[in-house]
Design a protein around this motif. Structure first.
Motif, PDB file in Angstrom:
ATOM      1  N   ILE A  91      23.837  35.895 -19.449  1.00 59.54           N
ATOM      2  CA  ILE A  91      22.624  36.709 -19.640  1.00 59.54           C
ATOM      3  C   ILE A  91      21.422  35.829 -19.977  1.00 59.54           C
ATOM      4  O   ILE A  91      20.358  35.944 -19.378  1.00 59.54           O
ATOM      5  N   GLY A 128      35.198  31.116 -21.232  1.00 57.71           N
ATOM      6  CA  GLY A 128      34.213  30.964 -22.305  1.00 57.71           C
ATOM      7  C   GLY A 128      32.893  30.440 -21.763  1.00 57.71           C
ATOM      8  O   GLY A 128      31.905  30.367 -22.469  1.00 57.71           O
ATOM      9  N   ALA A 137      29.598  35.892 -21.319  1.00 61.64           N
ATOM     10  CA  ALA A 137      28.622  36.890 -20.880  1.00 61.64           C
ATOM     11  C   ALA A 137      27.236  36.572 -21.463  1.00 61.64           C
ATOM     12  O   ALA A 137      26.222  36.661 -20.774  1.00 61.64           O
ATOM     13  N   GLU A 195      35.175  35.840 -23.594  1.00 65.34           N
ATOM     14  CA  GLU A 195      34.507  36.674 -22.604  1.00 65.34           C
ATOM     15  C   GLU A 195      33.076  36.985 -23.029  1.00 65.34           C
ATOM     16  O   GLU A 195      32.147  36.906 -22.246  1.00 65.34           O
ATOM     17  N   ILE A 254      23.637  45.566 -24.671  1.00 61.29           N
ATOM     18  CA  ILE A 254      24.282  45.225 -23.404  1.00 61.29           C
ATOM     19  C   ILE A 254      25.780  44.968 -23.611  1.00 61.29           C
ATOM     20  O   ILE A 254      26.619  45.398 -22.835  1.00 61.29           O
ATOM     21  N   LEU A 255      26.101  44.232 -24.682  1.00 63.21           N
ATOM     22  CA  LEU A 255      27.489  43.807 -24.891  1.00 63.21           C
ATOM     23  C   LEU A 255      28.310  44.843 -25.643  1.00 63.21           C
ATOM     24  O   LEU A 255      29.531  44.739 -25.706  1.00 63.21           O
ATOM     25  N   GLU A 282      18.757  43.737 -27.938  1.00 64.58           N
ATOM     26  CA  GLU A 282      19.085  43.966 -26.547  1.00 64.58           C
ATOM     27  C   GLU A 282      20.501  43.482 -26.235  1.00 64.58           C
ATOM     28  O   GLU A 282      21.268  44.156 -25.544  1.00 64.58           O
ATOM     29  N   ILE A 302      27.889  43.023 -15.987  1.00 61.05           N
ATOM     30  CA  ILE A 302      27.180  42.989 -17.263  1.00 61.05           C
ATOM     31  C   ILE A 302      25.742  42.511 -17.062  1.00 61.05           C
ATOM     32  O   ILE A 302      24.810  42.957 -17.742  1.00 61.05           O
ATOM     33  N   LEU A 303      25.548  41.635 -16.088  1.00 59.59           N
ATOM     34  CA  LEU A 303      24.203  41.150 -15.824  1.00 59.59           C
ATOM     35  C   LEU A 303      23.324  42.257 -15.258  1.00 59.59           C
ATOM     36  O   LEU A 303      22.157  42.367 -15.601  1.00 59.59           O
ATOM     37  N   LYS A 309      31.225  35.381 -25.185  1.00 58.67           N
ATOM     38  CA  LYS A 309      30.430  34.147 -25.150  1.00 58.67           C
ATOM     39  C   LYS A 309      29.944  33.854 -23.742  1.00 58.67           C
ATOM     40  O   LYS A 309      28.782  33.525 -23.518  1.00 58.67           O
ATOM     41  N   TYR A 349      30.555  38.089 -14.021  1.00 55.69           N
ATOM     42  CA  TYR A 349      29.637  38.709 -14.982  1.00 55.69           C
ATOM     43  C   TYR A 349      28.555  39.550 -14.326  1.00 55.69           C
ATOM     44  O   TYR A 349      27.618  39.978 -14.985  1.00 55.69           O
ATOM     45  N   ARG A 374      23.491  45.247 -16.010  1.00 57.80           N
ATOM     46  CA  ARG A 374      23.088  46.083 -17.141  1.00 57.80           C
ATOM     47  C   ARG A 374      21.914  45.465 -17.907  1.00 57.80           C
ATOM     48  O   ARG A 374      21.156  46.155 -18.572  1.00 57.80           O
TER      49      ARG A 374
END
Lengths: 237, 168, 168
Positions: free
Chosen positions: C12, B51, C8, C4, C28-29, C24, B74-75, C6, B71, B77
């Motif tokens: 970001i 989390g 991410a 997960e 992304i998510l 955005e 995803i980052l 959260k 991450y 992206r």
């Protein structure tokens, strides 16, 4: 004893005026114009060297103040005004508004500085360092490029004069003659800025200015400003 | 109290975005080094929880806050291309080169009245200007001009396309 | 799963270091906007706990991760030495632009009663102000506004955060 005032310490005529108002604990809504004008002139007279461009701004304010002072001194001449229209706009109103507005942003600037230094509660952003490489896209604008070129050309240094003429004392009465001659050449009319356009030395500028004030006092020249802050038109009586 | 110190450490590591030395933290927070180490152990553990997308890493007797490696995808992206503009200094130099090419650095400096070495290096790096020859005078100074990339970026088909300057 | 997401989001927001739009994040998510809002509410609440020095703020339909303002004093102590301070004249001009943007140079000069060309070139060079368009009047003068770097330097989350001007 004469002392020198660093006029550069003031960021323009409004800043100097505000300083004088605060120093003398005056009410900004009820400025004694005659008093403040004298103080202002005194400051300019005791100032050290400063650059001509800045002096211009201070001188324009001087004429504005003098004009304001005379308007306040003169009895109302407009006969069409009826008695009960007493509530005329105070000629100082515009100056007061200017000063207030200027002061607001001056203070806002100081607040910004406090924030930067962390003296006011604030948040901090992350100082982005060591980021994964982000793609960079260059945003361009052809017009900005052309403007930049014009800027450079406009700023080209003016060639220095070949020789420096020793600064003899400039005579105010000579300058009075000079102004009258210029006025004749210009068919009796010239703007304040034009008159000062070719002045390259501070003493000469001051002499010319004093000469102009004297001519106005002697009613040989008439100075008229259509609205505050605008260039002043000088005319022969 | 301990909560306060933890929060402060978090804020400092976040803001700085780089390794902050233990000695520096000790000084800013005015606590003994042993206490700092103890608190840091705890803090690192807390970030370890699921989390949390961030982590605090001990680095070289200091600490660094960064994202957890899980991450990275995803980052990647979320990376937005940064829009950058040329600084005024760069713009003026580029304009001069565009309109006056070929031109030497000394000539540019004479007109702009400032050193332009760094600005020009930057323009070169971006591929907007390049060396186009040497001037046939003493010292053989390098002449610069704009590149194909310059034309493309500004949407010009050739240099003749540059807007004419009115004569002043 | 929710943990997960959260994590991410945290990663970001940290990495970007500036406001990230809700649209955005949704992209992304790859989650619905409603879910994002729900998660953000929870996340913001978690950061709200004591012992946390950071906060997530909703800003202009986006989110910004920054330090809590309670820690400004201690953070001021840990800020790396900054570049040269702005002069008083530059600060006044910057304040004017911040509060009155978009604004032209002539308008600034009218209020300040002095020429501001050099001061503005300096502010541009530092990336605190930028051209934002032209005013639709004769001569099409350039309009100026403040940049993201301005918000960052002064710790403002958005322009709405500017302290109100003193009333007359």
């Amino acid at each position: 004893m004469t002392y020198l005032v660093d006029i550069e310490a003031f960021h323009g005529p409004l800043d100097l005026l505000l300083f004088l108002i605060e120093k003398n604990e005056l009410d900004i809504y009820d400025i004694p114009i005659a008093f403040i004008t004298d103080q202002y002139l005194q400051y300019l007279q005791t100032t050290g060297e400063f650059d001509l461009e800045k002096m211009g701004e201070f001188l324009i304010m001087t004429t504005y103040l003098l004009n304001l002072k005379s308007r306040l001194l003169l009895p109302r001449t407009n006969p069409s005004q009826s008695e009960d229209e007493e509530e005329q706009i105070d000629p100082r109103e515009e100056l007061v508004q200017k000063l207030l507005e200027y002061r607001r942003y001056k203070e806002a600037g100081q607040q910004l500085q406090q924030r930067e230094l962390g003296l006011t509660e604030r948040v901090y952003y992350r100082q982005a360092k060591g980021e994964p490489d982000r793609d960079e896209v260059l945003v361009v604008d052809l017009a900005a490029l052309v403007r930049a070129y014009r800027n450079v050309m406009r700023r080209l240094p003016v060639p220095e004069p070949e020789a420096i003429i020793p600064e003899g004392d400039v005579n105010v009465s000579d300058k009075m003659m000079e102004i009258l001659e210029i006025l004749v050449q210009q068919k009796g009319k010239i703007s304040f800025r034009q008159l000062f356009a070719n002045i390259s030395r501070r003493r000469e500028g001051l002499a010319l200015f004093l000469a102009l004030l004297e001519l106005i006092r002697l009613q040989k020249v008439k100075a008229q400003q259509n609205s505050p802050w605008e260039d002043i038109q000088l005319e022969m009586w | 109290m301990r909560d306060e110190i933890k929060a402060a450490i978090e804020a400092i590591l976040f803001m700085r975005g780089e390794r902050v030395g233990a000695d520096e933290l000790v000084e800013i927070l005015d606590i003994p080094l042993l206490e700092l180490r103890d608190i840091m152990r705890e803090l690192i553990g807390e970030y370890y929880q699921p989390g949390r997308g961030l982590q605090i890493m001990p680095v070289d007797d200091g600490y660094l806050m960064c994202t957890k490696s899980e991450y990275s995808e995803i980052l990647a992206r979320s990376v937005q291309p940064v829009k950058r503009r040329l600084s005024q200094a760069a713009l003026e130099t580029l304009a001069l080169i565009a309109y006056r090419q070929p031109i030497t650095r000394a000539e540019i400096e004479k007109i702009r009245g400032v050193k332009v070495e760094r600005v020009m290096a930057n323009l070169m790096e971006r591929g907007l200007i390049e060396e186009v020859g040497v001037k046939d005078v003493v010292g053989k100074p390098i002449l610069y001009g704009t590149t194909q990339e310059f034309l493309r970026l500004y949407g010009l088909t050739s240099l003749k396309d540059l807007p004419p300057l009115e004569e002043e």
